[in-house]
Design an enzyme around this catalytic site. Structure first.
Site, PDB file in Angstrom:
ATOM      1  N   SER A 571       0.520  -1.241  -0.009  1.00  0.00           N
ATOM      2  CA  SER A 571      -0.234   0.134  -0.189  1.00  0.00           C
ATOM      3  C   SER A 571       1.341   1.181  -0.098  1.00  0.00           C
ATOM      4  O   SER A 571       1.845   1.196  -0.842  1.00  0.00           O
ATOM      5  CB  SER A 571      -1.087  -0.006   1.182  1.00  0.00           C
ATOM      6  OG  SER A 571      -1.715   0.602   0.786  1.00  0.00           O
ATOM      7  N   ASP A 659      -9.512  -5.577  -5.275  1.00  0.00           N
ATOM      8  CA  ASP A 659      -8.855  -4.288  -4.114  1.00  0.00           C
ATOM      9  C   ASP A 659      -9.208  -2.982  -4.215  1.00  0.00           C
ATOM     10  O   ASP A 659      -9.439  -2.667  -6.090  1.00  0.00           O
ATOM     11  CB  ASP A 659      -7.591  -3.840  -4.450  1.00  0.00           C
ATOM     12  CG  ASP A 659      -6.546  -3.099  -3.658  1.00  0.00           C
ATOM     13  OD1 ASP A 659      -7.347  -2.165  -3.145  1.00  0.00           O
ATOM     14  OD2 ASP A 659      -5.876  -3.035  -3.625  1.00  0.00           O
ATOM     15  N   HIS A 690      -7.548  -5.649  -0.525  1.00  0.00           N
ATOM     16  CA  HIS A 690      -6.173  -4.908  -0.123  1.00  0.00           C
ATOM     17  C   HIS A 690      -5.133  -5.609   0.380  1.00  0.00           C
ATOM     18  O   HIS A 690      -3.758  -5.417   0.369  1.00  0.00           O
ATOM     19  CB  HIS A 690      -6.572  -3.262   0.034  1.00  0.00           C
ATOM     20  CG  HIS A 690      -5.390  -2.348   0.056  1.00  0.00           C
ATOM     21  ND1 HIS A 690      -4.755  -2.159  -0.970  1.00  0.00           N
ATOM     22  CD2 HIS A 690      -5.200  -1.960   0.819  1.00  0.00           C
ATOM     23  CE1 HIS A 690      -3.771  -0.810  -0.388  1.00  0.00           C
ATOM     24  NE2 HIS A 690      -4.355  -1.011   1.071  1.00  0.00           N
TER      25      HIS A 690
END
Length: 715
Positions: A571, A659, A690
């Site tokens: 991320s 995601d 995610h």
């Protein structure tokens, strides 16, 4: 299977057998701990959850425990009634694509009620997530409340053949609206997909009647509900949904929301400020309400106030049409930098919830946990003096309070080398909290000998000759006794933090011979609100500088092989490793990035949190008006895509096809450009969200990720 892959697989299999603590509760007199655990079940492809009970004597020593764990994998929610006469369980049974949901009420010796919630068809799926979900008993043990999805309005095509008899007899379903079955219905985004409109559900056990509470405004989604002290209504959180588009909620504590009270005859009152972000309401022992509160907007996670509404003010609000704009009391305010307390230093409240039971027996103290620099620490807040006392387990690691009852506290403790364990303690009288003594309840299971030599060193780094308002940040170096290759590992968020607690990823790196540098760059939580607020508008710069500074400092240590350093992150951590590999192409030998943010300007139009892209780039988020070129340029300039042409390190990308936060084509575009530039690149695509946290996704991306790093560090 190559010897290297075989070694990684065996290490993962060994670590997968180590269970983790999900939670624990104490009975009313504090003599029994009922704990919930989770362990990876590779053959099933999912985690198995189970329960173990421990009986304690008056000295809090374990005198008996369950012979075996009891499987609770299909339980969504459970709650024991106030007098401990009953236990409520909401259970989900799946058969292929079909699933049914049951509410079971168990007395001490039998199943008292079993209600097929699916057959009743009063509501949709029950919410068991950490944002909305709750299950609470009334004080008289006659009713329960929980949160579920509102049944969607039925629709059908404009042209549809119907049964002649029903048409002629006038028995057709008049509630069906034609032509609306394809209208887009937004949900709450990442990991809350399909959750669109929540409702509060009340079940009266004597009649087994399941009803929806009315009175909540149509533009509000309720969650985290509890019975109010007077038993005449419920207290909870509502999130407003009448914005142009609904923003993602999970990991975002900055969404517009307020604490509400709703009577059972439909009277609705707002209890907190009209413009704030709130969560985790708890009923005080004297009948008031306490909750967590912060400002709306800005960083997605930040420091919180602890706020109280007294019983008298609560009663004043619900008995009149007056709302609360001035009546709440701040028990603990936002901490800008640090606060010196009598046995340490406190940096603010960053925890996202209180324990369900969090009060001392006299009702004068609140017990909670929060990140503090490189650990999770636990504290006692005196409601009268507003003094804070740290009560964490003395050993280096993280302590999280799980439940408080009869002044007995049960908590989990772990560090990088020690999986989660349960501890208990007796809360002493007011003013004597520093004398607290913890006693171990459970023993960590299945710890491999080679994990025990893992050492966590806390590093406090500060930029010299720097004019920045915030100059310092922290890291955790996990190493062994011998020289090892280094994994440079910035966390995601960016407003989160690494702590010295057990994790399978950290343990796997250690077992495979890596040292790992976990970087809490400026902008991380747990180091004061000023640090959190420092990063927006400096993202892609200050956080990158911190990571390189930390790399250089650690490379000097004897336990690190400075010639073999690699990058790993997901991320925003993926954003940072992509920046580092582009800006310092000769330093790092290999890269693994999980769902990385690559280009904020293109991500802003498709993510469930477009405000993140604006805020971190130092812009004001807006949905109306013109999308300005200078805004898109600012977002792109802070993104790692501008350095992609300089990358040399072999790069593996782990992407989730579901995601919603960082859509997978961010990574695909990056991979395409890397390959065009001649960089060794591999893409792994998982049918996951995610976090890539489903067992099959986790297993594959960890094994392939570590194999990628080991392989390319040899080159």
């Amino acid at each position: 299977m190559s010897p290297q892959i075989e070694k990684i697989v065996n290490a993962y299999k060994t670590l997968s057998k180590i269970p983790s603590i999900l939670g624990a509760r104490l009975n009313n007199n504090g003599t029994k701990v009922s704990s919930r655990w989770s362990v990876r079940n590779i053959d099933k492809g999912k985690n198995s959850q189970y329960m173990i009970d421990y009986s304690l004597d008056t000295d809090l020593k374990v005198v008996a425990e369950s012979d075996f764990g009891v499987d609770i994998s299909n339980e969504l929610l459970s709650a024991v009634s106030p007098k401990e006469s009953y236990k409520a369980v909401i259970r989900e049974d799946k058969n292929g694509k079909d699933k049914k949901c049951f509410l079971e009420i168990w007395s001490r010796n039998c199943l008292s009620h079993s209600i097929d919630l699916t057959a009743l068809d009063v509501h949709g799926d029950v919410y068991a997530d950490g944002e909305f979900g709750s299950l609470d008993w009334s004080a008289d043990e006659k009713s329960l409340i929980y949160i579920a999805e509102q049944k969607p309005k039925k629709s059908e095509p404009y042209i549809k053949r119907k049964l002649v008899d029903k048409e002629n007899n006038g028995d057709g379903d008049k509630k069906i609206t034609p032509g609306e079955e394809y209208i887009y219905k937004p949900d709450w985004g990442e990991q809350l997909v399909g959750k669109r409109r929540s409702v509060v559900v009340k079940c009266d056990l004597e009649t087994e009647a399941v009803t929806l509470l009315e009175g909540i405004p149509d533009n509000m989604c309720p969650g985290q509900v509890r019975f109010s002290a007077d038993g005449k209504g419920v207290v909870g959180v509502v999130w407003e949904i009448d914005d142009p588009s609904r923003l993602g909620l999970i990991f975002c504590t900055n969404r517009l929301s307020h604490i509400f009270w709703l009577s059972f005859d439909g009277v609705y009152r707002r209890l907190s400020k009209p413009v704030a972000s709130v969560r985790s309401p708890r009923i005080t022992p004297d009948g008031g309400v306490v909750w967590l509160q912060r400002t709306v907007g800005g960083p997605h996670h930040a420091c919180h106030q602890i706020v109280r509404l007294s019983k008298s003010n609560f009663e004043s609000i619900i008995s009149t049409q007056q709302t609360n704009d001035t009546k709440e009391e701040i028990l603990l305010d936002i901490v800008s930098e640090k606060l010196f307390i009598k046995n340490g230093t406190f940096y603010g409240m960053y925890g996202t919830s209180f324990p369900i039971k969090c009060w001392s027996d006299d009702g004068k103290r609140l017990i909670f946990s929060t990140i503090c620099l490189n650990e999770v620490n636990s504290y006692v807040l005196n409601l009268e003096t507003k003094e804070i006392t740290q009560i964490s387990i003395v050993d280096k690691g993280s302590t999280t309070v799980l439940c408080v009852s009869a002044d007995v506290i049960v908590a989990s403790y772990s560090n990088v080398a020690t999986p989660g364990q349960l501890y208990v303690t007796k809360l002493p009288e007011c003013g004597s909290e520093m004398s607290i003594e913890w006693k171990r309840v459970s023993l960590p299971a299945n710890i491999p000998e080679w994990l025990k030599d893992a050492q966590a060193e806390y590093l406090h780094l500060e930029h010299s000759n720097c004019d920045d308002d915030v100059k310092s940040f922290n890291c955790i170096l996990v190493s062994g006794k011998e020289k090892r290759p280094l994994v440079v590992w910035p966390h995601g968020g960016p407003h989160s933090a690494f702590v010295n607690a057990y994790s399978l990823e950290t343990a796997l790196f250690h077992l495979l011979g890596f040292a790992s540098l976990q970087i809490n760059y400026r902008g991380s939580t747990g180091a004061g609100e000023a640090s959190v607020c420092f990063l927006p508008k400096r993202v892609g710069n200050a956080d990158v500088v911190d990571c390189k500074f930390a790399t250089d400092e650690v490379a000097k240590q004897s336990v690190v092989d400075e010639r073999r350093m690699c990058l790993y992150g997901g991320s925003h951590g993926g954003f940072l490793v992509a920046h580092l590999s582009g800006q310092y192409p000769g330093v790092y030998k290999a890269v693994v990035a999980r769902n990385p943010v690559i280009d904020c300007s293109s991500m802003a139009g498709v993510t469930d949190i477009p405000d993140w892209c604006y805020v971190e780039a130092g812009l004001n988020y807006h949905e109306s008006g013109e999308v300005l070129e200078k805004e898109l340029v600012a977002m792109r300039r802070c993104s790692p895509i501008i350095h992609v042409h300089k990358v040399k390190a072999p790069t593996a990308l782990m992407l989730g096809s579901n995601d919603k936060r960082v859509p997978y084509y961010q990574g695909l575009d990056y991979a395409k450009r890397l390959k065009a530039n001649g960089v060794k690149t591999r893409v792994f695509m998982y049918e996951d969200n995610h976090s890539l946290s489903s067992l099959n996704s986790e297993m594959d991306n960890l094994i392939n990720g570590t194999d990628w790093l080991l392989t390319h560090l040899k080159e």
